[in-house]
Scaffold this active site. Structure first.
Site: not given
Length: 410
Positions: A124, A410
């Site tokens: 990322y 999450f």
């Protein structure tokens, strides 16, 4: 580049979408309880499916979060999740296309930050994310390490309760703590269920999840959720306490809960994590070497709108510095920004003035919550000082006395 078609996810497509995600993460189906929880939390208008020849080959989504930042503000933030690309479609631009679409949508929604928890941290950085917080894990030999708690911990009453029955009270206590520590999430309705999500397939031989409450004069002051993994050998019991969550409003309740976990019968190990890197129990033990402490990356963050993001937080010392920001993936952030602020407020606006520091948006994301020092990043050559004194000024301002921490994934 890929010729796949990116579309918003429809509710009737969720099972196929989620099955693709499970396949990308090893192919072991989750329990019905987990699938039901994540389906209920899915925000379909924020979920993306990449289609090729009538089937889903890529997934991505985000949640409408509110993230605590230095100074106590809770900022609208996109919680990036469920990112996967089918093994048959790697290196065809599917991931880049989904990240491009997603960040454009996040910007249009007016959310100045995007965050994620990376399965593979190397992925990322090229999309502008920096490692903004870390987590602590530990495996403590409670048979040999002594714990010293505050004297007023003796005035705290502990009682066990059904985790589901006291969920609302525990969630209300958690909400009180969110502004005080950067990196925590103000949970929307439904997210509190993660604290009691306890499929047997995830227990690894441990008991069902348990909960102990810490009370003073009938008022809830803290709680811990944990499980016990029993184990015996020829010498006797050597079970493990597995700590899932612990929150407390004051040192007395905090100390009472840790002492309880330390002393559970038939156990000799306390498995801890994830916890903040500055968790106070580390200063309550007499032998840190036998606590097996280790650290790893946790929250990855990228400013989606640099000006709004930097204006949203507070600063540990007065700062007036021009930042030359490089952002190849979101070019609207590139250029010079003048940041002025202190502990009472901040402003960050475009400027033509000479820059004091030059850095990438990923490095700005890494420093944003106060965990990563701009001085350390300058040591790598990635942050460059263009005006004498600008680095020390900015590094001191971006620091924060409380370490950032993301309580759950999450």
């Amino acid at each position: 580049m890929t010729s796949t078609d990116l579309r918003k996810l429809r509710p009737d497509q969720w099972d196929e979408w989620y099955a693709n995600l499970e396949l990308a993460f090893g192919g072991v189906p989750e329990s019905p309880e987990e699938r039901e929880t994540w389906r209920a939390l899915t925000e379909f208008e924020r979920a993306i499916a990449a289609w090729d020849d009538g089937r889903i080959v890529g997934t991505a989504g985000s949640f409408s979060f509110r993230l605590s930042v230095p100074g106590g503000a809770v900022v609208p933030t996109a919680g990036v999740t469920a990112v996967s690309v089918a093994a048959t479609h790697r290196r065809r631009g599917v991931l880049s296309a989904m990240m491009r679409r997603q960040l454009d949508d996040v910007r249009a929604a007016g959310e100045p930050l995007a965050i994620l928890v990376a399965s593979e941290p190397a992925i990322y950085g090229r999309f502008g994310y920096g490692i903004a917080s870390r987590q602590l894990r530990a495996e403590i030999d409670t048979s040999r390490v002594r714990l010293t708690v505050p004297p007023d911990a003796d005035g705290v009453r502990l009682r066990e309760a059904d985790p589901t029955a006291v969920l609302d009270a525990c969630e209300a206590l958690y909400a009180r703590l969110v502004p005080g520590r950067p990196g925590m999430l103000r949970r929307l309705p439904g997210w509190e269920r993660l604290g009691v999500l306890d499929p047997e397939s995830r227990r690894e031989g441990a008991s069902p999840r348990r909960c102990v409450l810490a009370e003073v004069d009938g008022e809830l002051r803290g709680y811990a959720r944990f499980a016990v993994r029993p184990e015996w050998d020829v010498a006797g019991p050597k079970g493990t306490v597995v700590l899932h969550d612990l929150e407390a409003l004051d040192p007395a309740a905090y100390g009472a809960l840790w002492r309880f976990l330390w002393g559970i019968d038939l156990t000799s190990t306390l498995q801890v994590g994830p916890r903040p890197v500055d968790d106070p129990w580390q200063h309550m033990v007499d032998d840190a070497r036998r606590c097996g402490v280790r650290f790893r990356d946790s929250l990855h963050l990228r400013p989606v709108e640099v000006g709004a993001a930097l204006a949203a937080r507070r600063y540990a010392a007065p700062v007036d510095v021009v930042l030359e920001v490089e952002d190849a993936f979101c070019p609207w952030n590139s250029g010079r920004w003048r940041l002025t602020g202190d502990a009472s407020g901040a402003e960050c606006v475009r400027t033509e003035a000479p820059a004091g520091l030059a850095l990438t948006v990923g490095d700005l994301g890494a420093a944003y919550l106060g965990d990563t020092s701009l001085t350390a990043l300058a040591g790598t050559g990635r942050v460059r000082e263009l005006r004498s004194g600008a680095l020390a000024e900015a590094a001191g301002a971006f620091s924060w006395p409380v370490a950032p921490w993301l309580p759950h994934g999450f």
